[in-house]
Motif scaffolding. Structure first.
Motif, short mmCIF file in Angstrom:
data_model
loop_
_atom_site.label_atom_id
_atom_site.label_comp_id
_atom_site.label_asym_id
_atom_site.label_seq_id
_atom_site.Cartn_x
_atom_site.Cartn_y
_atom_site.Cartn_z
N TYR A 140 0.83 -1.22 0.00
CA TYR A 140 0.00 0.00 0.00
C TYR A 140 0.86 1.26 0.00
O TYR A 140 0.67 2.16 -0.81
N LYS A 141 1.82 1.28 0.89
CA LYS A 141 2.58 2.50 1.10
C LYS A 141 3.31 2.94 -0.17
O LYS A 141 3.17 4.07 -0.63
N ILE A 142 4.03 2.00 -0.76
CA ILE A 142 4.84 2.38 -1.91
C ILE A 142 3.97 2.71 -3.12
O ILE A 142 4.24 3.65 -3.88
N LEU A 143 2.86 2.00 -3.26
CA LEU A 143 1.95 2.27 -4.39
C LEU A 143 1.35 3.67 -4.25
O LEU A 143 1.35 4.47 -5.20
N MET A 144 0.86 3.98 -3.06
CA MET A 144 0.21 5.28 -2.85
C MET A 144 1.20 6.42 -3.05
O MET A 144 0.87 7.46 -3.60
N GLN A 145 2.41 6.19 -2.56
CA GLN A 145 3.46 7.18 -2.72
C GLN A 145 3.59 7.59 -4.20
O GLN A 145 3.58 8.78 -4.53
N GLY A 180 -7.66 1.39 11.07
CA GLY A 180 -6.72 2.27 10.37
C GLY A 180 -5.29 2.10 10.86
O GLY A 180 -5.04 1.67 11.98
N GLU A 181 -4.39 2.45 9.99
CA GLU A 181 -2.98 2.28 10.33
C GLU A 181 -2.26 3.51 9.80
O GLU A 181 -2.58 4.00 8.72
N ASN A 182 -1.29 4.02 10.55
CA ASN A 182 -0.55 5.16 10.05
C ASN A 182 0.60 4.69 9.18
O ASN A 182 1.67 4.39 9.67
N PHE A 183 0.36 4.61 7.89
CA PHE A 183 1.42 4.18 6.99
C PHE A 183 2.51 5.24 6.93
O PHE A 183 3.66 4.95 6.79
N PHE A 184 2.08 6.49 7.02
CA PHE A 184 3.03 7.60 6.94
C PHE A 184 2.93 8.41 8.23
O PHE A 184 1.82 8.75 8.66
N LYS A 240 -2.61 10.54 2.08
CA LYS A 240 -2.34 9.14 1.74
C LYS A 240 -2.83 8.22 2.85
O LYS A 240 -3.36 7.14 2.58
N ASN A 241 -2.67 8.66 4.09
CA ASN A 241 -3.19 7.86 5.20
C ASN A 241 -4.72 7.79 5.15
O ASN A 241 -5.31 6.74 5.35
N ASP A 242 -5.33 8.95 4.91
CA ASP A 242 -6.79 9.02 4.96
C ASP A 242 -7.45 8.20 3.87
O ASP A 242 -8.59 7.77 4.01
N LEU A 243 -6.71 8.03 2.78
CA LEU A 243 -7.29 7.32 1.65
C LEU A 243 -7.74 5.91 2.02
O LEU A 243 -8.70 5.38 1.46
N GLN A 244 -7.06 5.31 2.99
CA GLN A 244 -7.39 3.92 3.33
C GLN A 244 -8.83 3.77 3.81
O GLN A 244 -9.38 2.68 3.74
N TYR A 245 -9.44 4.86 4.26
CA TYR A 245 -10.83 4.74 4.73
C TYR A 245 -11.82 4.83 3.58
O TYR A 245 -13.01 4.70 3.77
#
Lengths: 158, 675
Positions: B18-23, B47-51, B279-284
Motif C-alpha cells: 500500500y505505502k509504496i503504491l500510494m506514494q 486504520g494504520e498510520n502508513f506515513f 495518503k493515510n486518509d485514503l485507506q478509509y
C-alpha cells in the motif's frame, strides 16, 4: 428655467451622475457590508469578493460618462460659450433621466444579488465565477440604458 | 478533441505494498479514486498510520504566527512565483531531512513564545489599567489602608464628575461643618478628593456621595498587595513593572522574529505532511482487509499502458490493475485538456461549469470570440499594452504552476486583443486627435470631415457622425456569427449523441432560417438577390412550422405548436441585442479616459503655478486612468464572459459535468522545478 437649453442640459447631466451614483453607492454598501462579514471568517477570499463587491460600481461610472459627454457637447468646458437650443436641452434632459433611473435601479438591485453571491462564495469558493455571472445579468439593463443615452447624446451636433 | 477520455480501473494488491503504491500514485496524480460504498462497508481493518504525520493544526498555527516576520529578501524571492517556494523535489527532500530532527523543538518554542506573549500582553494591560487608576491620587500622601476610618471619623477617597463639583461642595457643606475635603486634582473630567467626616454624619454623607455617583478607590481589590504604601510609591513600582514587562515582550518578539528564518523549512514540512495525511486518509475510502486492499478509480485512457507497465514491473503480480466497465447510472468525471493557448480559456469555461458527458468542450470555440469581445470592450491601445507587458513580464521572469501560467496567458491574450481593439476604434488613453502625438495620426486626417479618421489603422470613430451606429451594427454582426456558431455546435453535439432527428429539425432548421433571414435583411446593401432570399426565408419558416410541433402527440395540435415554435425568433433577437454591450463598453472606456484627461487639464489650469499645475495634472491622470483601467478591465472581462455563458452556451452547452479531480499532490507552499 425650463426655457433655457443650457439649464435643461445641466439638469439632465446632474440627474444622470447623481442617480446612477446613488444607486452604485447603495449597491456597493449592500454588497460591501456582506463582504466584510464573510471576510471576518475567511480573509483569504478578499480578491474574489472584492471583484463581486465592485460590480455595482460601474453604473456610477456610466452616469458620470453620460454627464461629462453631455456637458462637453454643450461646450461647457470650452472657453467660448455656445448657444444651446431648447430641443437640445430636452434631449440631454431625457438622456440623463434615462441613464439616471436605469443606473439607479440596476445598481441598487445588483448590490443585493452581489451580496447573496458573496454569501455563496463564503460557503464555497468555487462559486465565485457563477456569482459574478448572476450579478452581471442585472447590469445588462444599465448597459442598455447607457447605450440609448449615448446614442441620444451623441446625436447632438452644435 | 479536447475532452480526454477516461477509463475506469480496479487496483487490487497485497497490503504490504500500500505505502509504496500510494506514494507513487500520489506523485503521478493520474487517478481519481472512487469512494465505493460496498468497499468501505466490507473493510474490516482498523486504520494504520502508513506515513508518520505531524499535527497539521500546530504547524498551521506556527506558520501563521511567523509569517508576518518573513525577511524582505525571502518575500521578494517568492514575488515572481506567486508566493511559492521554488526548488527541485530533491532539494525539498534534502531540506526536509535536515529540518525534521529539530522541527519539534522549533515548533514548541514558537508555541511557547506565542503563549508567553499573550500572557505578558494581558499582564501589561492590567498594569497600565491600575497605573491609570492610581495616577490621580499621587498627591495623597498617606499610605493606603484597607479602611481609613477611625472610631470618630470616616474617610473615603475617590472621584465624582467634574461638572458636579460645585453643587457637590455646596451640598456637603450645607450638611455639616464636620467635613474635611482634600482635593488631589481634576483630570479627565473627574474631580478627585479625600473626604473625612465625623461618624455621626457618615451615613448621610455616604448617601450624598452616592447620589453624585461617587467612585471610590477600590484599595482592597485593586491594590491589596500595595497596602501601607503611598500612591506615589505604588505608581512608581507599577511603572517599573510595566517597563520590565515591556522588555520581556520585546525579547519574546525578537525571539519570534529569529524563528522566522525557519519559515521556509516549516512550509516544506507542512506540504509534505498534508500529502502524508491524504495518503493515510485514503485507506478509509477503499476496501482493506488484513491482507489486501482494493479500490476503483478513473484515469485518462492514454496513461493506462504506462501505469500498468510500472505496476507490473515493480510488484510482479502482487498488485494488479485491470480495466472495468462503469456501472449502470454511474457518471464518469470529465477531464478537459486543450492545446497551449486555448488551455487558458478553460478558465472561462470552468467559470460556468465542466462539460457534461453529452457536451462537447466549448473552450476552443469560445476562445476567438472572447478574444475579440474583450478586445472591443476594452478597446484602448494604452490599457492593452499595459496588460500585455505586465503579463509578459510575469510569464518571462516568473515561475508559476500550470494553472497560474494559464491565467497570466489569458491576461496576455486579453491585452493583445485590447491593443488591436484600440487600434480599431482609435483609443489611446482616451486622447482626442488634438491631444495625441503626431506619429499616431494619419497625415491625410481632416478634422470635421465625415469619414476622415484621425488615427493610423483606425477602422471607425465611435464618437462622431455615423461611427456609433457602425460600431453597434458591427457588434451585433459579431453576435450573429457567435449565435450561428452556437447553433451549429448544437447540431454537431446532437449528431455526436446520435440524436439525428433532433439534430436536423432543431439546430439545422434554425440555422438555415436565420442565415437566409440575415441574407434577406442585408440583400439590398450587399447586392444579393432579394426575391430569392425572401422565398428561402419563407421556406425556412415553413420547415420550422412543420418540425417544431413534432413532439406533440395530437395531430391537430402539431401545426399550432409549429407556429408557436416560430415565436422563438424573439429569443434570438433579444440575444442579438445583448451584443450591443460590446459597443457600449467600448465607448465607455474611451469616454471616461477622455473625461479624466479633460478634468486633469482643468485641475492643472486652476493651479497658481504651471509646475504645480503640471504635477497635479499628472497625479490626477495616474489616479483617473488607474481607476478607468481597473473598472474597464473588470467590465470587459465579466461582460465578454457573460456573452459566452448566456448567449453562446445557451445554444448548445449544459455544463453539468463533474470535474476530474485526481488524487494528486496539492502544493500550498511549494513549487517543484524540474531538475
Amino acid at each position: 428655467m425650463f426655457e433655457s437649453g443650457i439649464v435643461l442640459s445641466i439638469i439632465g447631466a446632474v440627474i444622470a451622475a447623481v442617480l446612477a451614483g446613488i444607486g452604485s453607492g447603495i449597491g456597493i454598501y449592500t454588497a460591501g457590508s456582506k463582504a466584510a462579514g464573510v471576510l471576518s471568517e475567511k480573509p483569504d477570499l478578499f480578491g474574489k469578493i472584492l471583484v463581486i463587491t465592485a460590480l455595482p460600481g460601474s453604473q456610477g461610472v456610466y452616469g458620470l460618462l453620460i454627464a461629462i459627454l453631455a456637458l462637453s457637447k454643450i461646450g461647457l468646458f470650452s472657453t467660448t460659450p455656445v448657444e444651446v437650443p431648447i430641443e437640445i436641452g430636452y434631449k440631454i434632459l431625457w438622456a440623463g433621466i434615462l441613464m439616471g433611473f436605469a443606473g439607479f435601479a440596476s445598481a441598487w438591485l445588483q448590490g443585493r444579488v452581489a451580496a447573496a453571491g458573496i454569501g455563496a462564495v463564503g460557503r464555497d469558493e468555487s462559486l465565485a465565477g457563477k456569482a459574478i455571472v448572476l450579478a452581471v445579468l442585472i447590469e445588462t439593463y444599465a448597459i442598455f440604458g447607457l447605450l440609448v443615452a449615448l446614442l441620444i447624446v451623441n446625436s447632438i451636433q452644435l | 478533441m479536447a475532452k480526454v477520455s477516461l477509463q475506469k480501473v480496479r487496483i487490487t494488491g497485497l497490503r504490504g505494498h500500500y505505502k509504496i503504491l500510494m506514494q507513487e500514485l500520489h506523485r503521478w496524480g493520474l487517478l481519481e479514486i472512487i469512494e465505493k460504498k460496498e468497499f468501505i462497508e466490507s473493510s474490516n481493518q482498523p486504520g494504520e498510520n502508513f506515513f508518520a504525520v505531524f499535527d497539521l493544526a500546530r504547524l498551521d498555527f506556527v506558520l501563521k504566527s511567523l509569517a508576518p516576520y518573513e525577511s524582505k529578501h525571502d518575500k521578494a524571492d517568492s514575488f515572481l512565483s506567486g508566493g511559492k517556494l521554488v526548488m527541485s523535489e530533491e532539494e525539498a527532500k534534502e531540506k526536509l531531512k535536515n529540518f525534521v530532527p529539530k522541527s519539534e523543538d522549533i515548533i514548541s518554542e514558537c508555541e511557547q513564545i506565542e503563549e508567553d506573549l499573550v500572557r505578558h500582553k494581558n499582564h501589561l494591560h492590567r498594569i497600565q489599567k491600575r497605573k491609570s487608576i492610581i495616577a490621580p491620587y499621587k498627591l495623597f500622601h498617606t499610605p493606603l489602608l484597607e479602611t481609613f476610618s477611625t472610631q470618630t471619623s470616616e474617610t473615603r477617597i475617590g472621584a465624582i464628575r467634574l461638572l458636579q463639583k460645585e453643587s457637590f461642595i455646596e451640598t456637603i457643606s450645607n450638611e455639616s461643618h464636620l467635613v474635611d475635603l482634600d482635593v488631589f486634582g481634576e483630570e479627565d473630567g473627574k474631580f478627585y478628593f479625600r473626604i473625612t467626616v465625623s461618624q455621626e454624619v457618615a451615613p448621610r454623607t455616604l448617601e450624598i456621595l452616592n447620589s453624585f455617583g461617587f467612585e471610590e478607590l477600590d484599595v482592597q481589590n485593586e491594590f491589596s498587595e500595595f497596602l501601607n504604601q503611598k500612591p506615589r510609591e505604588i505608581h512608581r513600582s507599577l511603572e517599573k513593572e510595566e517597563k520590565e514587562t515591556e522588555e520581556q515582550l520585546q525579547s519574546l518578539q525578537s525571539r519570534r522574529e529569529k524563528l522566522a528564518v525557519h519559515l521556509n523549512d516549516l512550509r516544506i514540512l507542512y506540504d509534505y505532511n498534508v500529502w502524508r495525511k491524504k495518503k493515510n486518509d485514503l485507506q478509509y475510502k477503499i476496501l482493506q482487509t488484513k491482507n489486501i486492499f482494493a479500490f476503483e478509480a478513473w484515469m485518462p485512457e492514454r496513461d493506462y499502458g504506462k501505469l500498468e507497465k510500472w505496476i507490473n514491473d515493480i510488484f510482479v503480480g502482487e498488485v494488479i490493475m485491470e480495466q472495468v466497465d462503469s456501472e449502470e447510472g454511474e457518471v464518469a468525471p470529465v477531464y478537459i485538456q486543450n492545446k497551449t493557448g486555448f488551455a487558458s480559456y478553460e478558465i472561462v469555461t470552468e467559470m460556468f461549469g465542466t462539460p457534461g458527458t453529452r457536451d462537447i468542450d466549448p473552450t476552443s470555440y469560445l476562445a476567438p470570440f472572447f478574444f475579440v469581445f474583450f478586445g472591443l470592450c476594452l478597446s484602448d491601445v494604452g490599457y492593452g499594452l499595459i496588460l500585455t507587458f505586465v503579463s509578459l513580464f510575469f510569464l518571462l521572469f516568473g515561475t508559476f504552476s500550470k494553472s497560474a501560467k494559464d491565467g497570466i496567458l489569458l491576461l496576455l491574450f486579453c491585452g493583445i486583443g485590447a491593443t488591436l481593439g484600440g487600434i480599431f476604434v482609435g483609443g489611446y488613453f482616451g486622447m482626442t486627435a488634438e491631444q495625441a502625438p503626431t506619429f499616431l495620426l494619419n497625415s491625410s486626417y481632416l478634422a470635421g470631415v465625415e469619414g476622415s479618421l484621425p488615427f493610423k489603422g483606425q477602422f471607425l470613430d465611435p464618437m462622431t457622425g455615423s461611427g456609433p451606429i457602425t460600431f453597434l451594427i458591427f457588434a451585433i454582426g459579431l453576435g450573429m456569427i457567435q449565435l450561428l456558431t452556437g447553433i451549429f455546435l448544437d447540431f454537431v453535439k446532437r449528431m455526436k449523441n446520435k440524436e439525428y432527428l433532433d439534430a436536423f429539425c432543431d439546430p439545422l432548421a434554425w440555422f438555415f432560417f436565420l442565415v437566409v433571414l440575415c441574407g434577406f435583411s442585408v440583400a439590398d446593401i450587399v447586392g444579393l438577390p432579394k426575391e430569392l432570399f425572401k422565398n428561402l426565408s419563407l421556406l425556412g419558416a415553413g420547415i420550422l412550422v412543420i418540425t417544431q410541433g413534432r413532439s406533440q402527440k395530437n395531430w391537430f395540435l402539431k401545426p399550432i405548436s409549429g407556429v408557436l415554435g416560430l415565436y422563438n425568433i424573439t429569443g434570438y433577437v433579444s440575444d442579438l441585442l445583448s451584443y450591443s454591450r460590446i459597443m457600449a463598453l467600448g465607448l465607455s472606456t474611451g469616454v471616461i479616459g477622455f473625461a479624466m484627461n479633460l478634468t486633469a487639464g482643468i485641475l492643472g489650469g486652476m493651479m497658481p503655478h504651471p509646475i504645480v499645475g503640471f504635477l497635479v495634472a499628472v497625479v490626477f491622470l495616474l489616479f483617473g486612468h488607474g481607476l478607468n483601467f481597473a473598472l474597464s478591465v473588470l467590465g470587459a472581462f465579466v461582460h465578454s464572459g457573460r456573452l459566452q455563458f448566456i448567449e453562446f452556451f445557451g445554444k448548445f452547452f449544459e455544463g453539468d459535468g463533474r470535474k476530474f479531480k485526481p488524487f494528486a499532490r496539492e502544493k500550498k507552499y511549494l513549487f517543484f522545478r524540474n531538475p
